[in-house]
Design an enzyme around this catalytic site. Structure first.
Site, mmCIF file in Angstrom:
data_model
loop_
_atom_site.group_PDB
_atom_site.id
_atom_site.type_symbol
_atom_site.label_atom_id
_atom_site.label_comp_id
_atom_site.label_asym_id
_atom_site.label_seq_id
_atom_site.Cartn_x
_atom_site.Cartn_y
_atom_site.Cartn_z
ATOM 1 N N ASP A 1 -0.066 2.651 -32.093
ATOM 2 C CA ASP A 1 -0.203 3.513 -30.917
ATOM 3 C C ASP A 1 1.151 3.878 -30.318
ATOM 4 O O ASP A 1 1.207 4.536 -29.278
ATOM 5 C CB ASP A 1 -1.064 2.824 -29.855
ATOM 6 C CG ASP A 1 -2.392 3.534 -29.647
ATOM 7 O OD1 ASP A 1 -2.715 4.433 -30.448
ATOM 8 O OD2 ASP A 1 -3.113 3.196 -28.692
ATOM 9 N N ASP B 1 -12.124 -6.794 -25.086
ATOM 10 C CA ASP B 1 -12.672 -7.849 -25.938
ATOM 11 C C ASP B 1 -13.937 -8.469 -25.339
ATOM 12 O O ASP B 1 -14.999 -8.468 -25.950
ATOM 13 C CB ASP B 1 -11.613 -8.916 -26.234
ATOM 14 C CG ASP B 1 -10.773 -9.271 -25.010
ATOM 15 O OD1 ASP B 1 -11.180 -8.939 -23.879
ATOM 16 O OD2 ASP B 1 -9.705 -9.886 -25.182
#
Length: 724
Positions: free
Chosen positions: A168, A331
C-alpha cells in the site's frame, strides 16, 4: 434429570450466596469472615488444587466481592442533596462497579480455559492451497525481505503455496501524487519491491487507491488470489517453517471453521520491558492475552482474529464479503461478523511467528490508541451484546474484549479520587476508616488473589495496573475522542523499526512528572492533616494510603518514560547450530550460539586462530533447515575475544542478494521451539507477597532513575540555553 438437578443445586447455591451477602453484620464479624475466606483461598492455592477446587476458591472470592458491592451500594454513597460530595463519590462508585463487571467477565472467560491443543496430525490428508498475505505500507526493504524469505521457507508443497506482498506504499495514487517527493518515493519503493519479490519468488501486488487501509489492502489481495486458505502476517511477523503444517489441518475437521489464530511472539521487548529491564525474567504483557485469555475465548468459540499469525478460510471471507473495514481494528471486527454468521474459530497456543514491538514509548502509545479507538468503534457500530447470530457466551466474550478498553476512565478516577478529600475535604465515602479498611482491604486482597488464580505465572502482581496507568494518561483523550466522534479515527501504521541509540526522556513524558509531583504534594497534605486533625486521622490515613499506592505507580512510570539507550534493536535468541566461518579463503569450525534480527554470536574452535579483526568481511556456511543446500552468508565481524583455543565473536549480517535473506530467515525464524522455550523460561509465579515486594523495589528504583533523567535533562537544557 441430571440437568434439572444441577439447575436446582445452582439456584439454591445462588440463593444462599445472596442471603450471606446481604446479611447485616458488624465490622468485627466482617473482618473475621474476610480472614476465613482469605485463609481458605490460601490453603487451596498452597495445595495447588486445580479443576473443581479452583472454581471453589474463585467462588469464595466472588462472594466476598459481592459482599463489598452490597456494602458500597447500600452504606457508603454520599447523600444526594450534597452534590459536591455526591458527584465525585458517584464517579468513584461507578469506577469500582466497572472493575467488578470486568472481573466478572474475566471469571466467565478464563476461570477454566481450554488446555493448549496437542500438535495436529494430518494422517495423510491432502494439503489445501494457501495464499500468504504480507500487507505493507511504509516498512523498509530489509525488514520485508526477512519476512518474505521466512514465508517462502515454510515447509509446504511449493505448488500449493503462493506468497503475496500487498504493497500500500506504492499504489497508483501515491505514485501520481501532486507532491513530487512523495510520488518519487512511492515510485522508487514500487520498483525496488517488485525486484525483491521477483528474486525471492514472491508475487507483488498493489492497487489504485489507498482505501479502507489494511482491510482494503487485504480485500484487494483476495480479489487477485485463488487459494482455499489465507495466511496473514504483518510485515514484521516472520513465520517458522512449521507454521502452515501446524494450522491448516484444522480446516479439514470443521467445514464451518473460518479462523485458526496463533499467538504473537516478539523478539524485542516493548518500551516498558526495555526501560524496566524485565524482558528476560518476567512474562511479556501480551502473554496474559495469548497464554490465558485467548484460550478462555476459544472455549466459548470466541477466539478472534488478531491481524496476523492466522489462517482464514476464503469460503468464509466470501460469505462476509471480505475483511471488515468499518473500524480501524479490522481483525476483531471481521471475526465478530463471521462468528455472527455461525462460523467457528480455533486458537492454537504455540508461538509460530516472531515479530517486533514498538521500540519507543510514543510508538507504543500510538499502537494502543489505535487498538482502543478501534474497539470503541466496534462497540459503537457493531455493539456485540445485541449482535445477531452470536451465542450468549460469545456476547459476553466480546463484551469483555471491547469494554476492557474503557479502563482509562476508572483508572483516572482512582488516580485522582484521594485528592478530592486531601485537597478539597470532599466526603466521597460515608464510612469510618475502620469500615473502609475491613471492607475495601479485604476486597483488594481477594481481588488480587483471584487475579493470581486466573493468570498465575502469566502476569505478576501489580503489573497490569502499571500498564494501565502508563497508557491511561494518553489513551483517555483518544477514547473520549472516538466516543464523541466514532468516525474520526483513521488507521495509522505502528513504527516497528525504530531504535533508541541514546538515553533520553520520552517526548510524551511530561504529564507523568506533573502527576507525580502533584501526588507528592497530596502526600505532604495528608501528613499535615493527620497532625492537625487527629479526630479524622483514621479517614486521612486510609485516603493517604490510597494516595501512596498511586505514588508508587506514578514513580514507577517515571522509569517507564525514561528511555534507555541500547545498541541492540532486538534481543538475541539462543541457538546451537554447527557452522563454518570463512575468513580470507580459510574455513574454521564454529558454533552459532545465538541470533538476532541483525546479527549472531559465534564460538570458533581453532588453535592459534588470529585471523579476525573488527570490520573484517567473512562468511558463515551452514546447513539450512529448509530444502536449500549448504549455503554461505556474508557477515562482518563487529567484536571478538579469545580465551585459549576458543574465540568468541559477534557478527552482523551483510546480505548482498535476496537469497541471503532466506538464510537469515532460516537462522532466526525456522525453529519455533526456541520461542516456546524462551517463554517457558520466564513463566513462574512469584506469589502475591513476594511479587508485591519485588514490585515495590522495582518502583523505588525506577522512581529514582526517572528523576535522575529529569534532572539531567533539565541541566542539559539549562546549559544549552546559557550557551545560546
Amino acid at each position: 434429570m441430571r440437568m434439572i438437578l444441577s439447575a436446582v443445586v445452582w439456584a439454591l447455591a445462588s440463593a444462599l450466596i445472596i442471603v450471606l451477602v446481604t446479611l447485616p453484620i458488624n465490622t468485627r464479624t466482617q473482618l473475621i469472615t474476610s480472614l476465613l475466606v482469605v485463609g481458605v483461598m490460601i490453603v487451596i492455592r498452597a495445595l495447588k488444587a486445580e479443576g473443581q477446587w479452583r472454581l471453589v476458591a474463585l467462588a469464595f472470592g466472588t462472594a466476598m466481592v459481592f459482599r463489598y458491592v452490597y456494602w458500597r451500594t447500600t452504606s457508603t454513597l454520599p447523600p444526594l442533596n450534597q452534590l459536591e460530595n455526591f458527584i465525585p463519590g458517584l464517579l468513584v462508585y461507578l469506577a469500582e462497579m466497572y472493575s467488578v463487571l470486568m472481573l466478572g467477565l474475566s471469571l466467565f472467560v478464563v476461570s477454566m480455559p481450554l488446555p493448549p491443543r496437542p500438535p495436529y496430525e494430518r494422517k495423510g490428508r491432502e494439503l489445501p492451497t494457501v495464499d500468504v498475505f504480507v500487507p505493507t505500507y511504509n516498512e523498509d526493504e530489509e525488514l520485508l525481505a526477512n519476512t518474505l524469505a521466512a514465508a517462502r521457507n515454510m515447509d509446504y508443497p511449493p505448488e500449493k503455496l503462493t506468497v503475496w506482498l500487498l504493497d500500500d506504499g506504492g499504489t497508483v495514487q501515491k505514485r501520481t501524487s501532486g507532491k513530487i517527493a512523495e510520488a518519487h518515493a512511492a515510485e522508487t519503493r514500487h520498483r525496488v519491491l517488485q525486484q525483491l519479490c521477483e528474486e525471492l519468488g514472491v508475487r507483488y501486488l498493489t492497487r489504485e487507491r489507498n482505501e479502507h487501509a489494511k482491510a482494503g489492502n487485504l480485500n484487494n489481495g483476495l480479489q487477485h488470489s485463488t487459494g482455499a486458505l489465507i495466511a496473514v502476517f504483518d510485515a514484521d511477523h516472520a513465520p517458522a517453517r512449521d507454521f502452515l503444517l501446524e494450522t491448516v489441518g484444522y480446516f479439514d475437521d470443521d467445514p464451518k471453521l473460518f479462523l485458526v489464530q496463533t499467538p504473537h511472539f516478539f523478539l524485542n521487548p516493548d518500551p516498558i520491558e526495555r526501560n524496566l529491564r524485565t524482558f528476560e525474567k518476567m512474562p511479556s504483557e501480551n502473554e496474559m492475552f495469548y497464554g490465558v485469555i485467548q484460550r478462555g475465548l476459544d472455549k466459548w468459540n470466541a477466539a478472534f482474529f488478531c491481524g496476523s499469525a492466522a489462517v482464514l478460510s476464503r469460503k468464509a471471507l466470501e460469505v462476509s464479503k471480505g475483511f471488515s473495514g468499518v473500524s480501524i481494528t479490522e481483525d476483531c471486527e471481521t471475526a465478530l461478523d463471521l462468528h455472527g454468521l455461525g462460523w467457528h474459530s480455533i486458537y492454537v497456543d504455540r508461538p509460530l511467528i516472531a515479530g517486533l514491538q514498538p521500540a519507543t514509548f510514543a510508538s507504543f502509545i500510538g499502537q494502543r490508541s489505535r487498538w482502543a479507538q478501534g474497539m470503541m468503534q466496534i462497540l459503537r457500530f457493531r455493539f456485540p451484546p445485541l449482535k445477531r447470530g452470536l451465542s450468549i457466551p460469545q456476547r459476553l466474550c466480546y463484551m469483555s474484549s471491547t469494554l476492557f478498553w474503557l479502563f482509562p476512565f476508572p483508572r483516572t478516577v482512582f488516580l485522582f479520587a484521594p485528592l478530592f478529600y486531601l485537597f478539597f475535604d470532599l466526603q466521597i465515602f460515608t464510612s469510618s476508616g475502620s469500615e473502609f479498611m475491613v471492607y475495601s482491604l479485604a476486597y483488594i486482597v481477594v481481588n488480587l488473589m483471584m487475579q493470581n488464580y486466573l493468570y498465575g505465572s502469566f502476569r505478576w502482581p501489580w503489573i497490569s495496573e502499571l500498564y494501565e496507568y502508563v497508557q491511561t494518561v494518553h489513551l483517555l483523550p483518544a477514547v473520549v475522542s472516538v466516543i464523541l466522534n466514532p468516525r474520526k479515527p483513521t488507521f495509522k501504521v505502528t513504527a516497528k523499526d525504530e531504535s533508541v541509540s541514546a538515553s533520553r526522556l520520552s517526548e510524551i513524558s511530561r504529564p507523568f512528572f506533573v502527576i507525580f509531583f502533584v501526588l507528592l504534594v497530596a502526600f505532604g497534605i495528608s501528613v499535615y492533616r493527620i497532625y492537625t486533625e487527629p479526630y479524622k486521622a483514621d479517614v486521612t490515613l486510609v485516603v493517604g494510603g490510597w494516595n501512596v499506592l498511586n505514588i508508587i505507580f506514578a514513580g514507577c512510570a517515571l522509569g517507564v518514560v525514561s528511555e534507555r539507550g541500547e545498541r541492540q534493536a532486538s534481543r538475541r535468541v539462543k541457538v546451537s547450530r554447527r557452522c563454518e566461518l570463512g575468513v580470507d579463503g580459510r574455513w574454521f569450525a564454529a558454533t552459532i550460539e545465538d541470533v538476532s534480527a541483525h546479527g549472531a554470536a559465534l564460538q570458533i574452535y581453532a588453535e592459534g586462530f588470529k585471523d579476525l579483526a573488527v570490520g573484517k568481511a567473512a562468511k558463515l556456511r551452514f546447513q539450512p533447515y529448509s530444502d536449500m543446500p549448504v549455503s554461505e552468508l556474508p557477515i562482518e565481524i563487529r567484536h571478538f575475544s579469545t580465551a585459549g583455543d576458543v574465540t568468541s565473536a559477534g557478527c552482523r549480517y551483510m546480505p548482498q542478494k535476496p537469497a541471503d535473506h532466506r538464510l537469515i530467515a532460516d537462522l532466526i525464524f525456522a525453529n519455533s521451539t526456541q520461542w516456546t522455550q524462551f517463554q517457558i523460561s520466564r513463566r513462574r509465579n512469584p506469589g502475591l507477597i513476594w511479587g508485591s515486594l519485588w514490585f515495590l523495589g522495582l518502583a523505588a528504583y525506577q522512581t529514582v532513575r526517572g528523576l535522575s533523567y529529569l534532572f539531567r535533562n533539565t541541566a542539559h537544557d539549562t546549559a544549552a540555553s546559557v550557551r545560546k
